[in-house]
Design an enzyme around this catalytic site. Sequence first.
Site, mmCIF file in Angstrom:
data_model
loop_
_atom_site.group_PDB
_atom_site.id
_atom_site.type_symbol
_atom_site.label_atom_id
_atom_site.label_comp_id
_atom_site.label_asym_id
_atom_site.label_seq_id
_atom_site.Cartn_x
_atom_site.Cartn_y
_atom_site.Cartn_z
ATOM 1 N N HIS A 54 -8.774 8.801 3.533
ATOM 2 C CA HIS A 54 -9.526 7.556 3.758
ATOM 3 C C HIS A 54 -10.585 7.780 4.824
ATOM 4 O O HIS A 54 -10.649 8.833 5.445
ATOM 5 C CB HIS A 54 -8.579 6.401 4.110
ATOM 6 C CG HIS A 54 -7.785 6.564 5.371
ATOM 7 N ND1 HIS A 54 -6.817 7.536 5.539
ATOM 8 C CD2 HIS A 54 -7.799 5.859 6.542
ATOM 9 C CE1 HIS A 54 -6.278 7.420 6.735
ATOM 10 N NE2 HIS A 54 -6.866 6.417 7.365
ATOM 11 N N HIS A 56 -11.313 6.566 7.836
ATOM 12 C CA HIS A 56 -11.172 6.473 9.290
ATOM 13 C C HIS A 56 -11.491 7.822 9.956
ATOM 14 O O HIS A 56 -11.142 8.878 9.436
ATOM 15 C CB HIS A 56 -9.766 6.000 9.680
ATOM 16 C CG HIS A 56 -9.526 4.550 9.346
ATOM 17 N ND1 HIS A 56 -8.268 4.014 9.211
ATOM 18 C CD2 HIS A 56 -10.399 3.532 9.111
ATOM 19 C CE1 HIS A 56 -8.373 2.725 8.910
ATOM 20 N NE2 HIS A 56 -9.650 2.410 8.845
ATOM 21 N N ASP A 58 -10.287 9.561 12.344
ATOM 22 C CA ASP A 58 -9.253 10.561 12.652
ATOM 23 C C ASP A 58 -8.736 11.259 11.391
ATOM 24 O O ASP A 58 -7.855 12.114 11.474
ATOM 25 C CB ASP A 58 -8.101 9.949 13.460
ATOM 26 C CG ASP A 58 -7.395 8.807 12.749
ATOM 27 O OD1 ASP A 58 -8.046 8.091 11.971
ATOM 28 O OD2 ASP A 58 -6.183 8.619 12.978
ATOM 29 N N HIS A 59 -9.321 10.954 10.240
ATOM 30 C CA HIS A 59 -8.981 11.642 8.986
ATOM 31 C C HIS A 59 -10.216 12.306 8.366
ATOM 32 O O HIS A 59 -10.136 13.423 7.881
ATOM 33 C CB HIS A 59 -8.340 10.662 7.994
ATOM 34 C CG HIS A 59 -7.032 10.133 8.485
ATOM 35 N ND1 HIS A 59 -5.818 10.654 8.097
ATOM 36 C CD2 HIS A 59 -6.751 9.165 9.398
ATOM 37 C CE1 HIS A 59 -4.847 10.027 8.741
ATOM 38 N NE2 HIS A 59 -5.388 9.119 9.538
ATOM 39 N N HIS A 112 -4.495 -0.202 3.621
ATOM 40 C CA HIS A 112 -4.936 0.261 4.951
ATOM 41 C C HIS A 112 -6.465 0.345 4.942
ATOM 42 O O HIS A 112 -7.133 -0.145 5.854
ATOM 43 C CB HIS A 112 -4.296 1.614 5.248
ATOM 44 C CG HIS A 112 -4.572 2.134 6.623
ATOM 45 N ND1 HIS A 112 -4.040 1.557 7.754
ATOM 46 C CD2 HIS A 112 -5.308 3.190 7.057
ATOM 47 C CE1 HIS A 112 -4.453 2.228 8.823
ATOM 48 N NE2 HIS A 112 -5.221 3.227 8.428
ATOM 49 N N ASP A 135 -2.502 7.282 5.567
ATOM 50 C CA ASP A 135 -1.967 6.176 6.361
ATOM 51 C C ASP A 135 -1.462 5.035 5.477
ATOM 52 O O ASP A 135 -1.385 3.896 5.936
ATOM 53 C CB ASP A 135 -3.038 5.653 7.325
ATOM 54 C CG ASP A 135 -3.288 6.604 8.485
ATOM 55 O OD1 ASP A 135 -2.676 7.695 8.514
ATOM 56 O OD2 ASP A 135 -4.107 6.276 9.368
ATOM 57 N N HIS A 174 0.448 10.857 10.151
ATOM 58 C CA HIS A 174 0.745 10.779 11.596
ATOM 59 C C HIS A 174 2.222 11.038 11.860
ATOM 60 O O HIS A 174 3.070 10.783 11.017
ATOM 61 C CB HIS A 174 0.419 9.379 12.148
ATOM 62 C CG HIS A 174 -1.041 9.070 12.201
ATOM 63 N ND1 HIS A 174 -1.825 9.340 13.294
ATOM 64 C CD2 HIS A 174 -1.861 8.499 11.282
ATOM 65 C CE1 HIS A 174 -3.077 8.950 13.052
ATOM 66 N NE2 HIS A 174 -3.109 8.433 11.828
#
Length: 258
Positions: A54, A56, A58-59, A112, A135, A174
């Site tokens: 996705h 975001h 941090d991905h 998400h 996530d 995570h």
Amino acid sequence: MKVVPVPCLEDNYAYLIVDESTKKAAAVDPVEPEKVLKAASEIGAYIDCVLTTHHHWDHAGGNEQMRLQVPGIKVFGGSLDNVKGCTDQVENGTKLFLGKDIEILCLHTPCHTKGHISYYVTSKEKEDPAVFTGDTLFIAGCGRFFEGTAEQMYQSLIVTLGSLPKSTQVYCGHEYTVKNLKFVLTVEPENEKIKQKLEWAQKQREANQPTIPSTIGDEFETNTFMRVDLPEIQAKFGAKSPVEAMREVRKTKDNWKG
């Protein structure tokens, strides 16, 4: 098929999926490209493509750097997510191939984010399949409903991911397992499997070891978000349906200070 977790940032996981006969690898969410490329080089693998769950940061935040480091690399991402550095958009049902033995099925698992993709990976070698859930599904948890609804999360967790073989290995985005298990234990204090898994997960983390992978079968036994079909879970939240229970469990988790 070999799966290599690569811890990134504070508590993220990137992954290498390696076709062992050709040494071609797919990198899942390589937010820290240097770490992921180093992990590939240590096992003699060559990164052939990037699978982004996705949008975001941090991905997807390492995608552009991966394209600079590996010229011509394909970067896959969901067509409904604005994924940074994406070269090839995928839909629910898109099939990708890695090396000689590995097939990757893209599954749209929204909530998400609206275009979140989970990657279901099978091998001709008849090993247990694996799914990379970003996530959407965590061990004993699920992602916050940032861009979607309880209906979507129910569909993503129970219908889409829940229909995969119970032996499917779950690799999430995570390391949230201990906290998630502590929460679900407050909802299901009588669930012995949750107690055992929490004890195990705490030992893993004390030894600085990961708690991944889980399995789809295990999640149905220990992840309250995947147990909302059960009348006893609905009753705990005064819910009249699985979707209502999903909404209430998430709301309770969002406000939980554990």
